[in-house]
Design an enzyme around this catalytic site. Sequence first.
Site, mmCIF file in Angstrom:
data_model
loop_
_atom_site.group_PDB
_atom_site.id
_atom_site.type_symbol
_atom_site.label_atom_id
_atom_site.label_comp_id
_atom_site.label_asym_id
_atom_site.label_seq_id
_atom_site.Cartn_x
_atom_site.Cartn_y
_atom_site.Cartn_z
ATOM 1 N N LYS A 103 0.866 -1.190 0.000
ATOM 2 C CA LYS A 103 0.000 0.000 0.000
ATOM 3 C C LYS A 103 0.889 1.221 0.000
ATOM 4 O O LYS A 103 2.032 1.176 0.468
ATOM 5 C CB LYS A 103 -0.890 0.017 1.241
ATOM 6 C CG LYS A 103 -2.136 0.869 1.094
ATOM 7 C CD LYS A 103 -3.264 0.126 0.400
ATOM 8 C CE LYS A 103 -4.468 1.004 0.178
ATOM 9 N NZ LYS A 103 -5.633 0.239 -0.285
ATOM 10 N N ASP A 143 -6.772 4.446 -4.554
ATOM 11 C CA ASP A 143 -7.473 4.270 -3.273
ATOM 12 C C ASP A 143 -8.174 5.599 -2.989
ATOM 13 O O ASP A 143 -8.492 6.336 -3.933
ATOM 14 C CB ASP A 143 -6.478 3.856 -2.170
ATOM 15 C CG ASP A 143 -7.179 3.421 -0.890
ATOM 16 O OD1 ASP A 143 -7.848 2.385 -0.899
ATOM 17 O OD2 ASP A 143 -7.087 4.140 0.134
ATOM 18 N N GLY A 219 -18.563 3.328 -2.359
ATOM 19 C CA GLY A 219 -19.917 3.470 -1.816
ATOM 20 C C GLY A 219 -20.916 3.923 -2.879
ATOM 21 O O GLY A 219 -22.064 3.469 -2.909
HETATM 22 P P1 NAD Z 1 -13.126 7.827 -2.529
HETATM 23 O O1 NAD Z 1 -12.119 8.840 -2.259
HETATM 24 O O2 NAD Z 1 -13.619 7.638 -3.913
HETATM 25 O O3 NAD Z 1 -14.413 8.037 -1.602
HETATM 26 C C1 NAD Z 1 -14.368 8.129 -0.217
HETATM 27 C C2 NAD Z 1 -15.733 8.631 0.243
HETATM 28 O O4 NAD Z 1 -15.790 8.631 1.665
HETATM 29 C C3 NAD Z 1 -16.054 10.048 -0.198
HETATM 30 O O5 NAD Z 1 -17.419 10.114 -0.558
HETATM 31 C C4 NAD Z 1 -15.809 10.870 1.054
HETATM 32 O O6 NAD Z 1 -16.563 12.069 1.055
HETATM 33 C C5 NAD Z 1 -16.294 9.892 2.087
HETATM 34 N N1 NAD Z 1 -15.817 10.155 3.431
HETATM 35 C C6 NAD Z 1 -14.585 10.510 3.847
HETATM 36 N N2 NAD Z 1 -14.577 10.672 5.181
HETATM 37 C C7 NAD Z 1 -15.828 10.388 5.610
HETATM 38 C C8 NAD Z 1 -16.458 10.364 6.861
HETATM 39 N N3 NAD Z 1 -15.782 10.671 7.969
HETATM 40 N N4 NAD Z 1 -17.751 10.037 6.929
HETATM 41 C C9 NAD Z 1 -18.443 9.730 5.818
HETATM 42 N N5 NAD Z 1 -17.914 9.731 4.601
HETATM 43 C C10 NAD Z 1 -16.626 10.062 4.496
HETATM 44 O O7 NAD Z 1 -12.513 6.460 -1.953
HETATM 45 P P2 NAD Z 1 -12.927 4.984 -2.319
HETATM 46 O O8 NAD Z 1 -11.995 4.487 -3.348
HETATM 47 O O9 NAD Z 1 -14.388 4.921 -2.524
HETATM 48 O O10 NAD Z 1 -12.530 4.232 -0.967
HETATM 49 C C11 NAD Z 1 -13.433 4.107 0.129
HETATM 50 C C12 NAD Z 1 -12.984 2.946 1.010
HETATM 51 O O11 NAD Z 1 -12.963 1.750 0.226
HETATM 52 C C13 NAD Z 1 -11.576 3.082 1.587
HETATM 53 O O12 NAD Z 1 -11.537 2.456 2.862
HETATM 54 C C14 NAD Z 1 -10.731 2.292 0.607
HETATM 55 O O13 NAD Z 1 -9.513 1.852 1.166
HETATM 56 C C15 NAD Z 1 -11.670 1.160 0.325
HETATM 57 N N6 NAD Z 1 -11.387 0.421 -0.904
HETATM 58 C C16 NAD Z 1 -11.320 1.064 -2.101
HETATM 59 C C17 NAD Z 1 -11.095 0.317 -3.250
HETATM 60 C C18 NAD Z 1 -11.104 0.943 -4.614
HETATM 61 O O14 NAD Z 1 -11.110 0.197 -5.595
HETATM 62 N N7 NAD Z 1 -11.164 2.242 -4.749
HETATM 63 C C19 NAD Z 1 -10.880 -1.057 -3.180
HETATM 64 C C20 NAD Z 1 -10.962 -1.680 -1.938
HETATM 65 C C21 NAD Z 1 -11.216 -0.921 -0.807
#
Ligand code: NAD
Length: 406
Positions: A103, A143, A219
């Site tokens: 990571k 990420d 999400g």
């Molecule tokens: P992103 O940056 O696209 O989205 C993150 C979202 O979380 C945004 O909508 C942001 O406004 C929101 N957020 C941030 N802090 C917050 C809080 N305190 N309360 C509520 N919402 C909040 O990131 P992503 O890629 O969607 O990643 C989200 C999670 O999924 C992370 O934990 C990441 O490690 C995990 N993840 C992502 C992937 C990927 O393919 N992108 C794969 C596996 C896991």
Amino acid sequence: MNNPFQNAMSQLQRANKVKQFSPEFLSRLHQPNRQINIAIPITMDDGTLHIFEGYRVQYNNARGPYKGGIRFHQDTDINEVKALAFWMALKCAVANIPMGGGKGGITVNPKLLSKGELERLSRGWIKLMAPVIGPHTDVPAPDVNTTPEIMSWMVDEYTKITNDTTNAVITGKPIEIGGSEGRGIATGLGGVYSFNVIKEKLALPASCTIAVQGFGNVGGHAAEILAEQGHKIVALSDSKGAIYSEGGLDIKMVNEYKKANGHIEGFPNSRTITNAELLEIQCDVLIPAALENQITQDNANNIKAKLIVELANGPTTPEADDILLARGIPLVPDILANAGGVTVSTFEWEQNIKGEHWAEVDVLGKLKKIMEEETNLVYERSKELNTDMRRSAFIIALERIEQATK
Ligand code: NAD
């Protein structure tokens, strides 16, 4: 509260209580193979020089090249990156894909940078990391706050430095430069495939009420796909706030609203709630899809959902796991539920290495098969071991990593 790496090690110990692994193997997993800290000097638009702190943690490569995203966030630090790299090693093993765990990150709020500053910073990370990454050694990806465009700057910089033209060093790229069909939705969709398996096992209603914390790549796509499948998304949040609608939110309209306003709060016919309230709302399914340490010993007793599906990494603390287990609330753990992203990233890497481009139907078909098979395995193993799905997923992953190590 413990930092994410302390939580990760505590999860490891909890799994080891259910099935004991050798002390030698466990001690290997208590620290990464390598961790790199870098100082990235960037000339800002106003001519000043700013030094940003960056990281790459190469945790374990017993099963293949290190694999894992790069996070740009103001709170990112080495302990968070170490935890995320550890979870990646386990996740790739649960998904049974030929990758290890790594990571990366930069401590920065990217929303405060201009596009030019962001590009220089992204290229700066690659300049300093180029000697330790590569298509067969370590393959980064997106990420939190990192996008296909950022991946395109990064792969371009790597190509300039190394003359490697496969583009296989980075996944999550735009389609035009070797990105995979289906990568954008892969994490959210993979989570839905996993959810559908568990929904059947638990005999949840055909149409569930669902709360989703985080409206980003993961999400946002999960909410949209679940709504298309007939579920009712009653609550949603982003970093600025949360909204609730008993009758269900129209996700496409929320998306439009967010694009126009920069936040989801104030969406017509919804009620503003706090992020804390969202987690405790009355619903069938709770999906944390934002950051770590959201479900803790302070709120685990108040959670009303019948099932939790972790699309974020590390949203639940080990203490909260114990409370949920005692309360009989099942949880599909992050290393299984969000493995769709790294799975399609691995397909992207394979396509780049072979010089191929696969049709979306083939990519998603392969993803579905993996998510369903491994979810069934994790569920059955949890019943056999009389434990929760986090511990059974850990045990399956640890067995596979131990086997490869031997
Ligand atoms: P992103 O940056 O696209 O989205 C993150 C979202 O979380 C945004 O909508 C942001 O406004 C929101 N957020 C941030 N802090 C917050 C809080 N305190 N309360 C509520 N919402 C909040 O990131 P992503 O890629 O969607 O990643 C989200 C999670 O999924 C992370 O934990 C990441 O490690 C995990 N993840 C992502 C992937 C990927 O393919 N992108 C794969 C596996 C896991």
